[in-house]
Design a protein around this motif. Sequence first.
Motif, PDB file in Angstrom:
ATOM      1  N   HIS A  79       0.947  -1.629  -0.091  1.00  0.00           N
ATOM      2  CA  HIS A  79       0.146   0.234   0.555  1.00  0.00           C
ATOM      3  C   HIS A  79       0.468   0.981  -0.127  1.00  0.00           C
ATOM      4  O   HIS A  79       0.676   2.389  -0.724  1.00  0.00           O
ATOM      5  N   ARG A  80       1.780   1.143   0.738  1.00  0.00           N
ATOM      6  CA  ARG A  80       2.664   2.668   1.103  1.00  0.00           C
ATOM      7  C   ARG A  80       3.353   2.949  -0.430  1.00  0.00           C
ATOM      8  O   ARG A  80       3.690   3.747  -0.748  1.00  0.00           O
ATOM      9  N   TYR A  81       4.174   1.242  -1.566  1.00  0.00           N
ATOM     10  CA  TYR A  81       4.279   1.774  -2.583  1.00  0.00           C
ATOM     11  C   TYR A  81       3.558   2.289  -3.466  1.00  0.00           C
ATOM     12  O   TYR A  81       3.495   2.938  -4.314  1.00  0.00           O
ATOM     13  N   SER A 103       0.684   3.590  -3.414  1.00  0.00           N
ATOM     14  CA  SER A 103      -0.327   5.308  -3.017  1.00  0.00           C
ATOM     15  C   SER A 103       0.808   6.646  -3.029  1.00  0.00           C
ATOM     16  O   SER A 103       0.681   7.044  -3.536  1.00  0.00           O
ATOM     17  N   GLY A 104       1.919   5.658  -2.598  1.00  0.00           N
ATOM     18  CA  GLY A 104       3.361   6.584  -2.497  1.00  0.00           C
ATOM     19  C   GLY A 104       2.838   7.084  -4.344  1.00  0.00           C
ATOM     20  O   GLY A 104       3.860   8.147  -4.282  1.00  0.00           O
ATOM     21  N   ALA A 150      -4.771   4.761   7.145  1.00  0.00           N
ATOM     22  CA  ALA A 150      -3.814   5.033   5.920  1.00  0.00           C
ATOM     23  C   ALA A 150      -5.037   4.862   4.844  1.00  0.00           C
ATOM     24  O   ALA A 150      -4.420   5.320   3.195  1.00  0.00           O
TER      25      ALA A 150
END
Length: 464
Positions: free
Chosen positions: A107-109, A111-112, A346
């Motif tokens: 998710h961090r990748y 969404s980033g 998040a």
Amino acid sequence: MRAEEASAPPLPPVPLYEPITGDRADFWKHLRATYGEVAPVLLEPGVHAWLLLSYKANKYVMSNDALFARDPRWWRDLQDGTISRDSGTWAVWHKRSTALLSDDGEHRYLSGALLQAFAQLDAQRILGQIREVAEGLIDDFAREGHADLISQYARLIPLQVLCRIFGMSSSQIAAITEQMSLIWQGHPGAMEAVERMRQMLLNVAQRARARPDRASLPTLLIEQGHTDAQVGDQLSLIVSAASDPVTHTIGAALRQILSDPDLAHAHARSTLLISETINLILVRHTPLETIVARHPRRDIELGGYPIRAGDCLVVGFAAASLDLYGEAAAEDVAHNRAHLTFGVGAHRCPHYGKDLALAIAETAIGVAFERLADLRLATPPAEHRWLPTSNLRGLIDLPVRFTPDLSSSPAVKEPLWSTPPTSGNQFSWTPPEPTTTPTSSPRASTRRGRWPGWRLLMGWRSKL
């Protein structure tokens, strides 16, 4: 069965796949009074889930990413065959490489990458394009003196804006949106629609890789390291987020101003912002009333119910707003942004996405009142038709009349579709804080009067 009612017969699950008839607020209030904070529901026959009905339960689940997963691979019924692969539920919620359907590092990748890509778009150029699209659509019917502001205006604005951001033609984005409509309505051909849409967006990604254009989002996502398949999945998320939610926010806001003399007067006296009217709509008539949202990573108790790891939790945006605001006055609701419609935690909508959605909605409303003199409803509000689904709250059409503008000339354009879709996606975004107040009455404003004052949304201000 709720713990405090252990001796009573269990309450039957609520079939969310059936149309909602009657007053929708009364429907959600009845469920809250009958079941408490959580209600057992059926998403389709044989597919069980839990609907969150209180503000507290909804906020708790959306805020606790460590306990409640978003990745559909946690959904037990989706993985063990309870939900068949030819069902509408599977078509909508099976795993794809999007920021919405991922957790933790993935998710961090994802969404980033979206944030980085949006940050590189030319905000000033896009804001101008939004207005250009709105003006052009009104040119198409301004001479007639009547229109349906849903099919001829509100539904087309977000699609045409996406055409430009994606570097696509109107016919391409319309074809993709038609497929998405079949998916979200649970149409028998939903899986075929999924495959058609996936191939269309894969082609968009492949073309962007072969012929890069840094003014388009697909190229910028590729520069973030996305594969063609990831680009296609992320674009599908953006299409779904920007189509029905924005369409029905615009439609409901236009209807509210045209049918509520006090609200129209507040705008005329410059005591209410267009953004505040939109906020009022998102509370009272939120376009996303429910959404399949989370899956517990372990067994828990919630609202007095025992819930197993891998169960499905459905966020109830409409019920949460009713629980939070109750019968609060419209002027109090318009200024209050404590509601959950746009997500928390998040998985809240990225700020660039939400600001783009709000820019489209605010511009659409402002331009409609600037361009259409003496704009008024053609049918009484009581006769307006709403979509009957439990997930989406939106007008089927919004007939209006106005003084014809004989100086307008419709442009020659590609047709978007023959039958506009009537149901759609569930997604959310967060509105920026209000900026400036419109200075003239919606019914008497000039062609350019209100736009310069409130177009610079907070999230994009630093780029302009």
